[in-house]
Write a protein that holds these residues in place. Structure first.
Motif, PDB file in Angstrom:
ATOM      1  N   ASP A   1       8.121   2.467   3.275  1.00 15.87           N
ATOM      2  CA  ASP A   1       7.924   2.047   1.895  1.00 15.87           C
ATOM      3  C   ASP A   1       6.478   1.596   1.672  1.00 15.87           C
ATOM      4  OD1 ASP A   1       7.875   0.778  -0.581  1.00 15.87           O
ATOM      5  OD2 ASP A   1       9.675  -0.403  -0.221  1.00 15.87           O
ATOM      6  N   PRO A   2       5.711   2.343   0.853  1.00 14.89           N
ATOM      7  CA  PRO A   2       4.314   1.966   0.626  1.00 14.89           C
ATOM      8  C   PRO A   2       4.165   0.658  -0.156  1.00 14.89           C
ATOM      9  CG  PRO A   2       4.899   3.876  -0.711  1.00 14.89           C
ATOM     10  CD  PRO A   2       6.067   3.592   0.182  1.00 14.89           C
ATOM     11  N   GLY A   3       5.250   0.130  -0.657  1.00 19.36           N
ATOM     12  CA  GLY A   3       5.200  -1.163  -1.326  1.00 19.36           C
ATOM     13  C   GLY A   3       5.413  -2.330  -0.379  1.00 19.36           C
ATOM     14  N   TRP A   4       5.843  -2.051   0.854  1.00 13.58           N
ATOM     15  CA  TRP A   4       6.170  -3.131   1.786  1.00 13.58           C
ATOM     16  C   TRP A   4       5.208  -3.232   2.965  1.00 13.58           C
ATOM     17  CZ3 TRP A   4       8.421  -4.132   6.745  1.00 13.58           C
ATOM     18  CH2 TRP A   4       8.985  -5.407   6.875  1.00 13.58           C
ATOM     19  N   TYR A   5       4.810  -2.113   3.564  1.00 13.81           N
ATOM     20  CA  TYR A   5       4.040  -2.135   4.803  1.00 13.81           C
ATOM     21  C   TYR A   5       2.565  -2.509   4.683  1.00 13.81           C
ATOM     22  CZ  TYR A   5       8.079  -0.425   7.332  1.00 13.81           C
ATOM     23  OH  TYR A   5       9.317  -0.322   7.902  1.00 13.81           O
ATOM     24  N   PRO A   6       1.899  -2.336   3.545  1.00 16.27           N
ATOM     25  CA  PRO A   6       0.479  -2.717   3.474  1.00 16.27           C
ATOM     26  C   PRO A   6       0.213  -4.187   3.818  1.00 16.27           C
ATOM     27  CG  PRO A   6       0.964  -1.230   1.696  1.00 16.27           C
ATOM     28  CD  PRO A   6       2.288  -1.578   2.349  1.00 16.27           C
ATOM     29  N   ARG A   7       1.168  -5.067   3.627  1.00 11.34           N
ATOM     30  CA  ARG A   7       0.957  -6.491   3.967  1.00 11.34           C
ATOM     31  C   ARG A   7       0.675  -6.688   5.461  1.00 11.34           C
ATOM     32  NH1 ARG A   7       6.740  -8.604   2.274  1.00 11.34           N
ATOM     33  NH2 ARG A   7       6.636  -6.678   1.114  1.00 11.34           N
ATOM     34  N   PHE A   8       1.014  -5.676   6.270  1.00  9.72           N
ATOM     35  CA  PHE A   8       0.794  -5.751   7.715  1.00  9.72           C
ATOM     36  C   PHE A   8      -0.448  -4.963   8.153  1.00  9.72           C
ATOM     37  CE2 PHE A   8       5.350  -5.972   6.855  1.00  9.72           C
ATOM     38  CZ  PHE A   8       5.610  -7.247   7.336  1.00  9.72           C
ATOM     39  N   GLY A   9      -1.207  -4.450   7.191  1.00  5.22           N
ATOM     40  CA  GLY A   9      -2.416  -3.702   7.509  1.00  5.22           C
ATOM     41  C   GLY A   9      -2.261  -2.199   7.467  1.00  5.22           C
ATOM     42  N   PHE A  10      -1.099  -1.703   7.044  1.00  6.79           N
ATOM     43  CA  PHE A  10      -0.902  -0.262   6.920  1.00  6.79           C
ATOM     44  C   PHE A  10      -1.499   0.218   5.605  1.00  6.79           C
ATOM     45  CE2 PHE A  10       2.298  -1.305  10.029  1.00  6.79           C
ATOM     46  CZ  PHE A  10       2.283  -0.220  10.883  1.00  6.79           C
ATOM     47  N   ARG A  11      -2.047   1.420   5.654  1.00  7.45           N
ATOM     48  CA  ARG A  11      -2.556   2.053   4.426  1.00  7.45           C
ATOM     49  C   ARG A  11      -2.188   3.529   4.467  1.00  7.45           C
ATOM     50  NH1 ARG A  11      -9.022   1.860   5.582  1.00  7.45           N
ATOM     51  NH2 ARG A  11      -9.130   3.838   6.659  1.00  7.45           N
ATOM     52  N   ALA A  12      -2.300   4.154   3.331  1.00  7.93           N
ATOM     53  CA  ALA A  12      -1.925   5.567   3.235  1.00  7.93           C
ATOM     54  C   ALA A  12      -2.733   6.395   4.225  1.00  7.93           C
ATOM     55  CB  ALA A  12      -2.155   6.074   1.818  1.00  7.93           C
ATOM     56  N   GLY A  13      -2.047   7.274   4.959  1.00  6.50           N
ATOM     57  CA  GLY A  13      -2.732   8.166   5.878  1.00  6.50           C
ATOM     58  C   GLY A  13      -3.742   9.044   5.159  1.00  6.50           C
ATOM     59  N   SER A  14      -3.432   9.383   3.908  1.00  4.99           N
ATOM     60  CA  SER A  14      -4.348  10.224   3.128  1.00  4.99           C
ATOM     61  C   SER A  14      -5.691   9.530   2.898  1.00  4.99           C
ATOM     62  CB  SER A  14      -3.703  10.620   1.795  1.00  4.99           C
ATOM     63  OG  SER A  14      -3.385   9.468   1.038  1.00  4.99           O
ATOM     64  N   ASP A  15      -5.723   8.183   2.926  1.00  5.45           N
ATOM     65  CA  ASP A  15      -6.996   7.452   2.810  1.00  5.45           C
ATOM     66  C   ASP A  15      -7.926   7.781   3.980  1.00  5.45           C
ATOM     67  OD1 ASP A  15      -5.965   6.203   0.572  1.00  5.45           O
ATOM     68  OD2 ASP A  15      -5.735   4.232   1.522  1.00  5.45           O
ATOM     69  N   LEU A  16      -7.328   8.199   5.097  1.00  4.50           N
ATOM     70  CA  LEU A  16      -8.105   8.556   6.288  1.00  4.50           C
ATOM     71  C   LEU A  16      -8.242  10.065   6.437  1.00  4.50           C
ATOM     72  CD1 LEU A  16      -6.377   6.045   8.724  1.00  4.50           C
ATOM     73  CD2 LEU A  16      -8.662   5.825   7.734  1.00  4.50           C
TER      74      LEU A  16
END
Length: 129
Positions: free
Chosen positions: A67-82
């Protein structure tokens, strides 16, 4: 890893080997918390513990589908950003929709550049063509 409360398992998380290009990374998942124990911080503790374990193993990154609304709080970001693509994007057998934004990466080593195809451990099956 498991989360226990008074000897009962209330949640779990798994890390497995994966690759981005020729580089080894770890994949987080599956993760689960008993339905009657959700919203108590168990899932957050499991993700935090998994990332600590990944750092202890000197992993350069952790990937997941979630869930892209939940995991960013742990430092995850969209793979497409990379510049990375999720090989599982689309409609899977059984009608499950996996969206590109569900593929996320937590970079644990800022000095590493990631490029190339993303591959989960073979136990998770081959992506559909």
């Amino acid at each position: 890893m498991v989360a226990e409360d008074d000897g009962a398992i209330v949640g779990h998380v798994q890390l497995s080997r994966a690759q981005i290009g020729a580089g080894e990374v770890l994949a987080l998942g599956p993760i689960g918390v008993r339905p009657d124990r959700r919203s108590e911080g168990i899932g957050s503790a499991l993700v935090t513990g998994a990332l600590e374990a990944a750092r202890a193993r000197a992993a350069t990154a952790v990937i997941l589908l979630g869930d892209p609304g939940w995991y960013p709080r742990f430092g995850f970001r969209a793979g497409s950003d990379l510049g990375l693509r999720n090989p599982y994007t689309g409609i899977e057998e059984g009608g499950i929709a996996i969206h590109e934004e569900d593929f996320m990466v937590a970079v644990l080593d800022a000095g590493v550049t990631f490029a190339g195809p993303v591959r989960w451990h073979p136990a998770f099956g081959e992506p559909r063509a």
